[in-house]
Design an enzyme around this catalytic site. Structure first.
Site, mmCIF file in Angstrom:
data_model
loop_
_atom_site.group_PDB
_atom_site.id
_atom_site.type_symbol
_atom_site.label_atom_id
_atom_site.label_comp_id
_atom_site.label_asym_id
_atom_site.label_seq_id
_atom_site.Cartn_x
_atom_site.Cartn_y
_atom_site.Cartn_z
ATOM 1 N N GLU A 78 -18.655 -7.698 -0.486
ATOM 2 C CA GLU A 78 -17.901 -8.883 -0.069
ATOM 3 C C GLU A 78 -17.137 -9.385 -1.286
ATOM 4 O OE1 GLU A 78 -20.791 -11.586 1.550
ATOM 5 O OE2 GLU A 78 -21.697 -9.957 2.695
ATOM 6 N N ASP A 134 -20.587 -23.712 -1.183
ATOM 7 C CA ASP A 134 -21.136 -22.976 -2.319
ATOM 8 C C ASP A 134 -21.833 -23.856 -3.337
ATOM 9 O OD1 ASP A 134 -20.554 -20.105 -2.001
ATOM 10 O OD2 ASP A 134 -18.503 -20.825 -1.791
#
Lengths: 256, 397
Positions: free
Chosen positions: A46, A57
């Protein structure tokens, strides 16, 4: 056949997927990281598209995203860097990032470009599946790009079924009620969730991500799914590595 | 109501709910319940009571005689600056804390830029005895020390956000991450008409008390329940949303909103999102944004910390696009001049944000008989250090 589909046809267990942010630690490191990951037997990669405001995040990926942008990375430049990647790399490649940079690039242009360079799928955490189905699915389908959806410990069974039906490739099981980051081991609620999902007997294979950071957590996650995804721990290792290639090798060998 | 949100949470092409899956259960719970709660007799009673006895509503609609003479028109100031905690922000936080309680939440989070929304949130949490955590960009923490101390005195934990440029946008990122990490017991009190659906609609409804009062106050004072013009400033756009709300469908009422142009909308030092922005997705809604060609959000600038945001509520993006509201750019200098004028003609020191609405008086000529309502969204106490620096010529405007 889409390479993601192919991977899950041929491999059922212990699938190792690695996330890293393009343009980090240095602007030009993306291709070398991909190639080394492939040499070390990574099954799926990814590639993170950096964004100024990565709300899902934790600190490690936030920082890598900021560094990457400071280094001058952009979606345009990323496509430029990986334009010849399919000469050497056969495993499935996914682009992961927030919706806005993709929207500005243009959804149709983006999907076409993904197909041109050999990107197989996307993960766009702030694109919910109902909006995806209504506005974008036909475009992704036209270019044979699989958009992967996430489920979390809070997603109820009914919604998981819906997501399973809308999915292509695999389902990204977010392991924790948390942003991305390195954690030690799993808590009880996570364990219960892994078992609950396993019992649902979903149509699509599953990879577990968020909080996977070591051989132990990787193996543990693999018991409940077809494999697992490591992000923050790998990004941290890159940050600390004096030699990029050796850093990647050392990290992957420790996991497998 | 043709200018309000549709069933899917959009204002035309703007709005929606672009949330990570981790936020879905909380947003869905809110979406399913906010209208039922807000329409319940219980809520209405409690909300009205608190607005009256605690906030001090209705806020006066004050005929500014000397200012009117100066501009040869009829100027009325909607005095949100007289509310408890000093701005319109408290209308929203009182409403949301009641909604959070009905949903059984026991922990509150919020973002804040200048600290006005942070203080308004900390205040209602103290009132209700609910734990409160406020995210604030580290740069703002150092720039807005008095508000940080007010929040702490109110028992709130203030968390400085060190990522990005350490201002309001980053504080919002911090609060969203907190919610993802605490999905069980927490309600996020968003401070403006931004964020995922249903926030823009919910906050607009809670702020709509401003135009609700305006109607009967005008009827009483002017003899008709509508003005010719309503002026308000926009950052995220909550005070403008509240001041416009009950007049959106009444097209004879002209709506004017002002964006903070900073040093000028044609310079990099600006926060005039509609003037220079383009559509995109930030903080879970599709709206106009200040961004570069790669879709990275750029840093806004304004002398007013409350207007210093690179986006704008989706409702305003829509009102702008279809032309229902006129959006003007006001520079730092124009706002400061208007603030000093109001202070010296009416004895009211306005917040720098509200001064952006007042500045329209120097840009536009209104008719002698026009009734012009200016939403005075906040008082200037929090901006005294800036005003003092200007008077002592420590900063050049």
């Amino acid at each position: 056949m889409n390479r993601i589909e192919q991977l899950f046809k041929t491999k059922k267990n212990n699938i190792l997927s690695i996330y890293f942010t393009a343009g980090h630690p240095t602007l030009d490191s993306t291709v070398e990281i991909i190639k080394t990951l492939v040499e070390e037997g990574t099954d799926l990669i990814e590639i993170g598209i950096p964004f100024s405001d990565p709300i899902a995040d934790g600190p490690v990926i936030q920082k890598s995203s900021q560094t990457s942008l400071e280094n001058g990375m952009s979606l345009k430049l990323l496509f430029e860097h990986i334009k010849d990647i399919r000469k050497d790399v056969n495993i499935p490649l996914i682009l992961m990032g927030y919706l806005n940079p993709v929207l500005q690039y243009g959804i149709e242009t983006f999907c076409k470009k993904c197909n041109d360079v050999g990107i197989d799928g996307t993960i766009l955490p702030d694109l919910p599946f109902d909006i995806y189905q209504e506005e974008y699915e036909s475009i992704f389908d036209k270019h044979n790009i699989y958009n992967i959806f996430l489920i979390t410990p809070q997603t109820n069974d009914e919604r998981i079924r819906k997501i399973d039906n809308a999915s292509k490739g695999f389902i990204y099981m977010v392991a924790a009620s948390a942003t991305t980051g390195i954690r030690q081991g799993f808590e009880e609620y996570q364990q219960d969730y892994f078992i609950r999902i396993e019992k649902l007997g979903l149509k699509h294979p599953r990879l577990i991500g968020f909080g996977i950071s070591s051989r132990e957590t990787f193996q543990h996650a693999c018991k409940y799914a077809n494999g697992a995804i490591i992000g923050s721990a790998f990004v941290s290792a890159l940050e600390e590595a004096s030699d990029l290639k050796k850093g990647v090798q050392g990290f992957i060998r420790n996991i497998q | 109501m043709k200018y309000t949100v549709d069933k899917k949470g959009f204002y035309g092409e703007f709005g929606g709910s672009f949330i990570p899956e981790a936020m879905y259960p909380n947003i869905e719970e809110l979406r399913m319940n906010y209208l039922d709660i807000m329409n319940s007799t219980d809520f209405k009673k409690e909300f009205k009571q608190l607005l009256k006895d605690y906030v001090g509503r209705p806020s006066p609609l004050y005929f500014a005689k000397r200012l009117s003479e100066m501009h040869d028109t009829k100027i009325y100031l909607k005095r949100e600056d007289l509310n408890h905690t000093g701005s319109h922000k408290i209308n929203n936080t009182v409403g949301q804390i009641l909604i959070a309680k009905k949903l059984g939440k026991t922990r509150i989070i919020a973002e804040t830029g200048a600290g006005q929304h942070g203080v308004a949130t900390a205040t209602v949490c103290a009132l209700m005895g609910i734990k409160c955590v406020v995210y604030m960009g580290a740069l703002d923490v150092s720039r807005q020390a008095p508000n940080v101390l007010r929040m702490k005195m109110l028992g709130t934990e203030v968390i400085p956000v060190e990522s990005g440029n350490k201002t309001l946008k980053d504080a919002t990122n911090g609060a969203m991450r907190d919610w993802i990490n605490n999905p069980w017991d927490t309600h996020y009190i968003v401070g403006s008409v931004i964020g995922p659906h249903p926030y823009p609609d919910m906050v607009a409804r809670l702020q709509s008390i401003i135009s609700e009062e305006m109607k009967w106050q005008l009827k009483k004072q002017v003899g008709r329940d509508y003005p010719d013009y309503i002026l308000a400033c926009v950052g995220g756009g909550s005070n403008a949303a509240g001041a416009f709300y009950h007049y959106l469908d009444d097209e004879k009422v002209k709506l004017i909103a002002t964006e903070a142009a900073g040093l000028g909308a044609d310079t990099p030092e600006t926060a005039a999102t509609l003037a220079i922005g383009s559509p995109g997705v930030l903080h879970s809604c599709r709206t106009m944004l200040m961004q570069n060609e790669d879709g990275q959000i750029t840093e806004p600038y304004s002398i007013s910390a409350g207007l210093d945001y690179p986006g704008i509520g989706p409702m305003h993006s829509w009102l702008h696009k279809i032309g229902r509201t006129e959006y003007l750019c006001i520079t730092d200098k124009e706002a400061v001049d208007a603030a000093f004028t109001l202070t010296q003609t009416e004895g009211i020191i306005p917040a720098l944000e509200s001064a952006h609405a007042l500045a329209v008086l120097n840009k536009k000529k209104f008719g002698k008989d026009d009734v012009v309502v200016i939403n005075l969204s906040g008082r200037g106490d929090k901006d005294m250090h800036t005003y003092i620096d200007i008077m002592q010529k420590k900063i050049n405007i």
